[in-house]
Scaffold this motif. Structure first.
Motif, PDB file in Angstrom:
ATOM      1  N   GLU A   1       5.556 -28.904  67.920  1.00 22.22           N
ATOM      2  CA  GLU A   1       5.348 -29.830  66.803  1.00 22.22           C
ATOM      3  C   GLU A   1       6.673 -30.090  66.094  1.00 22.22           C
ATOM      4  O   GLU A   1       7.525 -29.208  66.010  1.00 22.22           O
ATOM      5  N   PHE A   2       6.822 -31.298  65.584  1.00 22.23           N
ATOM      6  CA  PHE A   2       8.012 -31.630  64.794  1.00 22.23           C
ATOM      7  C   PHE A   2       7.559 -32.168  63.450  1.00 22.23           C
ATOM      8  O   PHE A   2       6.817 -33.147  63.368  1.00 22.23           O
ATOM      9  N   ARG A   3       7.992 -31.504  62.396  1.00 25.18           N
ATOM     10  CA  ARG A   3       7.590 -31.868  61.040  1.00 25.18           C
ATOM     11  C   ARG A   3       8.662 -32.732  60.380  1.00 25.18           C
ATOM     12  O   ARG A   3       9.843 -32.580  60.673  1.00 25.18           O
ATOM     13  N   LEU A   4       8.228 -33.629  59.478  1.00 26.55           N
ATOM     14  CA  LEU A   4       9.184 -34.472  58.762  1.00 26.55           C
ATOM     15  C   LEU A   4      10.112 -33.578  57.949  1.00 26.55           C
ATOM     16  O   LEU A   4       9.660 -32.846  57.069  1.00 26.55           O
ATOM     17  N   PRO A   5      11.421 -33.602  58.231  1.00 22.94           N
ATOM     18  CA  PRO A   5      12.340 -32.709  57.524  1.00 22.94           C
ATOM     19  C   PRO A   5      12.658 -33.210  56.122  1.00 22.94           C
ATOM     20  O   PRO A   5      12.400 -34.356  55.780  1.00 22.94           O
ATOM     21  N   ASP A   6      13.232 -32.315  55.334  1.00 21.53           N
ATOM     22  CA  ASP A   6      13.727 -32.685  54.011  1.00 21.53           C
ATOM     23  C   ASP A   6      15.007 -33.478  54.218  1.00 21.53           C
ATOM     24  O   ASP A   6      16.045 -32.933  54.568  1.00 21.53           O
ATOM     25  N   VAL A   7      14.928 -34.806  54.019  1.00 18.20           N
ATOM     26  CA  VAL A   7      16.056 -35.680  54.351  1.00 18.20           C
ATOM     27  C   VAL A   7      16.930 -36.000  53.153  1.00 18.20           C
ATOM     28  O   VAL A   7      17.810 -36.840  53.236  1.00 18.20           O
ATOM     29  N   GLY A   8      16.713 -35.351  52.024  1.00 14.84           N
ATOM     30  CA  GLY A   8      17.573 -35.626  50.870  1.00 14.84           C
ATOM     31  C   GLY A   8      17.110 -34.833  49.662  1.00 14.84           C
ATOM     32  O   GLY A   8      16.011 -34.305  49.612  1.00 14.84           O
ATOM     33  N   GLU A   9      17.973 -34.754  48.650  1.00 17.75           N
ATOM     34  CA  GLU A   9      17.670 -33.984  47.448  1.00 17.75           C
ATOM     35  C   GLU A   9      16.476 -34.579  46.704  1.00 17.75           C
ATOM     36  O   GLU A   9      16.447 -35.767  46.387  1.00 17.75           O
ATOM     37  N   GLY A  10      15.494 -33.744  46.450  1.00 18.40           N
ATOM     38  CA  GLY A  10      14.355 -34.177  45.647  1.00 18.40           C
ATOM     39  C   GLY A  10      13.405 -35.123  46.348  1.00 18.40           C
ATOM     40  O   GLY A  10      12.507 -35.650  45.719  1.00 18.40           O
ATOM     41  N   VAL A  11      13.564 -35.349  47.651  1.00 20.13           N
ATOM     42  CA  VAL A  11      12.690 -36.272  48.371  1.00 20.13           C
ATOM     43  C   VAL A  11      11.460 -35.515  48.828  1.00 20.13           C
ATOM     44  O   VAL A  11      11.553 -34.549  49.579  1.00 20.13           O
ATOM     45  N   ALA A  12      10.278 -35.934  48.369  1.00 21.90           N
ATOM     46  CA  ALA A  12       9.028 -35.254  48.703  1.00 21.90           C
ATOM     47  C   ALA A  12       8.246 -35.970  49.785  1.00 21.90           C
ATOM     48  O   ALA A  12       7.348 -35.386  50.386  1.00 21.90           O
ATOM     49  N   GLU A  13       8.566 -37.230  50.045  1.00 19.42           N
ATOM     50  CA  GLU A  13       7.819 -37.997  51.032  1.00 19.42           C
ATOM     51  C   GLU A  13       8.694 -39.132  51.540  1.00 19.42           C
ATOM     52  O   GLU A  13       9.739 -39.450  50.957  1.00 19.42           O
ATOM     53  N   GLY A  14       8.289 -39.726  52.633  1.00 16.90           N
ATOM     54  CA  GLY A  14       9.025 -40.858  53.190  1.00 16.90           C
ATOM     55  C   GLY A  14       8.076 -41.802  53.898  1.00 16.90           C
ATOM     56  O   GLY A  14       6.992 -41.402  54.342  1.00 16.90           O
ATOM     57  N   GLU A  15       8.476 -43.060  53.984  1.00 17.57           N
ATOM     58  CA  GLU A  15       7.687 -44.056  54.710  1.00 17.57           C
ATOM     59  C   GLU A  15       8.188 -44.146  56.143  1.00 17.57           C
ATOM     60  O   GLU A  15       9.371 -44.371  56.375  1.00 17.57           O
ATOM     61  N   LEU A  16       7.286 -43.957  57.111  1.00 13.89           N
ATOM     62  CA  LEU A  16       7.667 -44.068  58.509  1.00 13.89           C
ATOM     63  C   LEU A  16       7.796 -45.553  58.832  1.00 13.89           C
ATOM     64  O   LEU A  16       6.798 -46.263  58.957  1.00 13.89           O
ATOM     65  N   VAL A  17       9.013 -46.031  58.911  1.00 11.73           N
ATOM     66  CA  VAL A  17       9.280 -47.465  59.080  1.00 11.73           C
ATOM     67  C   VAL A  17       9.069 -47.919  60.513  1.00 11.73           C
ATOM     68  O   VAL A  17       8.412 -48.927  60.773  1.00 11.73           O
ATOM     69  N   GLU A  18       9.607 -47.152  61.469  1.00 11.09           N
ATOM     70  CA  GLU A  18       9.541 -47.614  62.860  1.00 11.09           C
ATOM     71  C   GLU A  18       9.647 -46.427  63.813  1.00 11.09           C
ATOM     72  O   GLU A  18      10.436 -45.513  63.620  1.00 11.09           O
ATOM     73  N   TRP A  19       8.801 -46.452  64.854  1.00  9.89           N
ATOM     74  CA  TRP A  19       8.928 -45.503  65.957  1.00  9.89           C
ATOM     75  C   TRP A  19       9.846 -46.094  67.022  1.00  9.89           C
ATOM     76  O   TRP A  19       9.754 -47.280  67.335  1.00  9.89           O
ATOM     77  N   HIS A  20      10.701 -45.275  67.598  1.00 14.11           N
ATOM     78  CA  HIS A  20      11.564 -45.708  68.693  1.00 14.11           C
ATOM     79  C   HIS A  20      11.091 -45.170  70.041  1.00 14.11           C
ATOM     80  O   HIS A  20      11.736 -45.405  71.064  1.00 14.11           O
ATOM     81  N   VAL A  21       9.984 -44.423  70.031  1.00 14.13           N
ATOM     82  CA  VAL A  21       9.447 -43.856  71.269  1.00 14.13           C
ATOM     83  C   VAL A  21       7.938 -44.058  71.293  1.00 14.13           C
ATOM     84  O   VAL A  21       7.308 -44.374  70.278  1.00 14.13           O
ATOM     85  N   GLU A  22       7.354 -43.844  72.475  1.00 11.26           N
ATOM     86  CA  GLU A  22       5.915 -43.901  72.662  1.00 11.26           C
ATOM     87  C   GLU A  22       5.476 -42.671  73.431  1.00 11.26           C
ATOM     88  O   GLU A  22       6.291 -42.031  74.104  1.00 11.26           O
ATOM     89  N   PRO A  23       4.171 -42.321  73.361  1.00 10.53           N
ATOM     90  CA  PRO A  23       3.695 -41.184  74.148  1.00 10.53           C
ATOM     91  C   PRO A  23       4.018 -41.366  75.628  1.00 10.53           C
ATOM     92  O   PRO A  23       3.841 -42.439  76.194  1.00 10.53           O
TER      93      PRO A  23
END
Length: 548
Positions: free
Chosen positions: A4-26
């Motif tokens: 599993e890969f979890r959404l990492p902490d990508v910046g100070e104080g960031v609690a959530e993010g919008e998944l804009v675009e996938w670059h891969v498919e199953p």
């Protein structure tokens, strides 16, 4: 094995993010550090790399979805040591036992619970004692059709479940539901329901249409959605939804708004019915004819309250468009609000006659192009501003409210506002006082390009001491720019154009540059703002002074 890969902490104080675009498919093969997705936070657009070499097993978030930091967004099928060792072995028939070289997983005495992740379920298909054998595409179809794979008999090799098996099970469930339509229908009263044959039994869900039943014990939702539910006076667990994530109900802001509107409509209908009943009782004394008319009016009133979309004047074809207020746009709004309601703004306007600047730029532009640099007017303005800031340091200051001190900055880092598709960004050119015009033009050009391509880093947009905003690039002369807090001043630039100017009693055409300076009046006085602007104008009108 499934990782599993979890959404990492990508910046100070960031609690959530919008998944804009996938670059891969199953099913796609990926290598370590390959970009698999783009996530937008309230800071910037961030590329998310794969931490594994392997195959994409499943995507667990949709494009446009708000994902809390730490949530699983993708799973990978990664070769383990045993699998790599077994790759050289001859494949065995599905019905035969697996080679001893493969690790024996722990037995699964109980069926998979609803709260288990799909990634764990995918891993089961490789286990000899697993009860469910289905590829990721079949599992996704099962979720879409609401089919529990544990109840499906697989017709494929070795009992593997196929898409046909899932669809057949879904059709059988649909036929069974049709047989239940003869049961007493649920009647809704303001969000609560009961059957026409009596009160609802214990544990009966509120009837809300095809959505997931309300009254849940656990609901997944973004913090902004929970806040919206609180503002509407709703329990998030009562909001109906037909969306799920990791086996749990997932509520969006649209679900909350729709449920709140339905509650209000039901309450208005109840109020109208009660009012109509009272009027009907009073009208009984005046005759049956009047009573019938009153009842008809009450029914019409109730219908109007219950169906606001049918109100006169409503347009069925032109509906308002709603765009989520989040990411960079929300960060910009919060920063502007903080600045405007913290620092008392005062704006000072003036105009520079810049014929000499226009001529000097035209003279130096070919030399800059020989060095691969596009020379604009901004480097000249930046140089003039820094010289003026050194003479009027209060405009290069900040107010430390906690310590109750004015801090005079010794660095000259100029932020330059850039309009992008995501909103206004302010890349920072550092140590402007130590750089020449061509170097400033080159560095600024690179920052602007990265900002518009959403590749700029947070560090490249932090630490400015004074900001410039060039609204003249899209037309216009004057404005009242909002200070980039905690700075104390910002200079707005209008468009350089030929305008009428009075010289020696005659009106002549001259190139002019309108200037709009906003200051924090807690720190900067109007007189300082005027003197600073006058010095900037003097340097721009006589640009060769910048060479001294």
């Amino acid at each position: 094995m499934i990782e599993e890969f979890r959404l990492p902490d990508v910046g100070e104080g960031v609690a959530e993010g919008e998944l804009v675009e996938w670059h891969v498919e199953p099913g796609d093969e990926v290598v370590e550090d390959q970009v698999v997705a783009e996530v937008e936070t309230d800071k910037a657009l961030v590329e998310v790399p794969s931490p594994y070499n392997g195959t994409v097993a499943e995507l667990l978030a949709e494009e446009g979805e708000i994902v809390p930091v730490g949530d699983v967004i993708i799973t990978f099928e990664v070769p383990g040591e045993d699998e790599q060792a077994g790759e050289t072995a001859e494949p065995e028939p599905a019905a035969e036992p697996r080679p001893e070289s493969e690790a024996e997983p722990e037995p699964e005495p109980e069926p998979a619970s609803e709260t288990e992740t799909d990634a764990a379920a995918d891993a089961e298909e490789h286990a000899p004692d697993a009860r469910v054998f289905a590829p990721p595409s079949v599992r996704r179809l099962a979720r879409e059709l609401g089919v529990d794979l544990a109840t499906v008999d697989g017709s494929g090799p070795g009992g593997r479940i196929t898409e046909g098996d899932v669809r057949a099970t879904a059709e059988g469930a649909a036929e069974a539901s049709e047989d239940e339509e003869s049961a007493p229908a649920a009647v809704s009263f303001g969000g609560r329901s009961a059957t026409s044959g009596g009160d609802a039994g214990d544990g009966q869900a509120v009837e809300t249409g095809d959505a997931t039943p309300a009254g849940r014990s656990r609901t997944l939702a973004a913090p902004a959605t929970r806040k919206l539910a609180e503002e509407e006076g709703l329990d998030i667990d009562d909001v109906p939804t037909d969306e799920e994530r990791e086996g749990e109900a997932f509520v969006t802001p649209d679900h909350v708004r729709a449920y709140a509107d339905a509650q209000r409509a039901a309450q208005e209908a109840d109020a109208a019915a009660v009012s109509a009943a009272g009027e009907g009782a009073a009208a009984t004394e005046t005759g049956a004819g009047e009573t019938e008319a009153s009842d008809a009016e009450a029914a019409a009133s109730a219908d109007a309250a219950a169906a606001p979309e049918a109100a006169p004047g409503a347009s069925s074809g032109d509906e308002d468009e709603r765009v989520p207020y989040r990411g960079v746009r929300r960060a910009i709004g919060e920063q502007m609000q903080r600045s405007k309601y913290t620092a008392p703004h005062v704006s000072h306007h003036d105009t520079a006659v810049v014929d000499d600047l226009v001529a000097l730029r035209a003279e130096l532009k070919p030399h800059a192009e020989e060095r691969g640099v596009s020379l604009t007017y901004m480097p000249f303005v930046m140089a003039a501003v820094v010289k003026a800031l050194k003479e009027f340091p209060v405009l290069n200051a900040m107010l430390d409210e906690e310590a109750e001190e004015i801090v005079y900055r010794k660095e000259y880092h100029l932020g330059v506002a850039v309009a992008t598709e995501a909103g206004l960004m302010v890349p920072v050119v550092r140590d402007v006082d130590r750089k020449g015009g061509v170097e400033l033009a080159s560095e600024l050009g690179g920052l602007v390009e990265r900002a518009r391509e959403r590749k700029i880093t947070r560090e490249e947009m932090q630490g400015s001491t004074f900001t410039l905003t060039n609204f003249g690039a899209i037309g216009g002369e004057y404005a009242t720019p909002i200070i980039n807090y905690p700075e104390v001043a910002i200079l707005g630039l209008g468009a350089i154009e030929q305008r009428p100017v009075v010289e020696n009693g005659e009106v002549v055409a001259r190139h002019t540059l309108p200037l709009s300076l906003s200051i924090d009046h807690r720190v900067v006085d109007g007189a300082d703002a005027g003197r600073f602007t006058n010095r900037v104008i003097e340097l721009l009108e006589n640009p060769r002074l910048l060479l001294l």
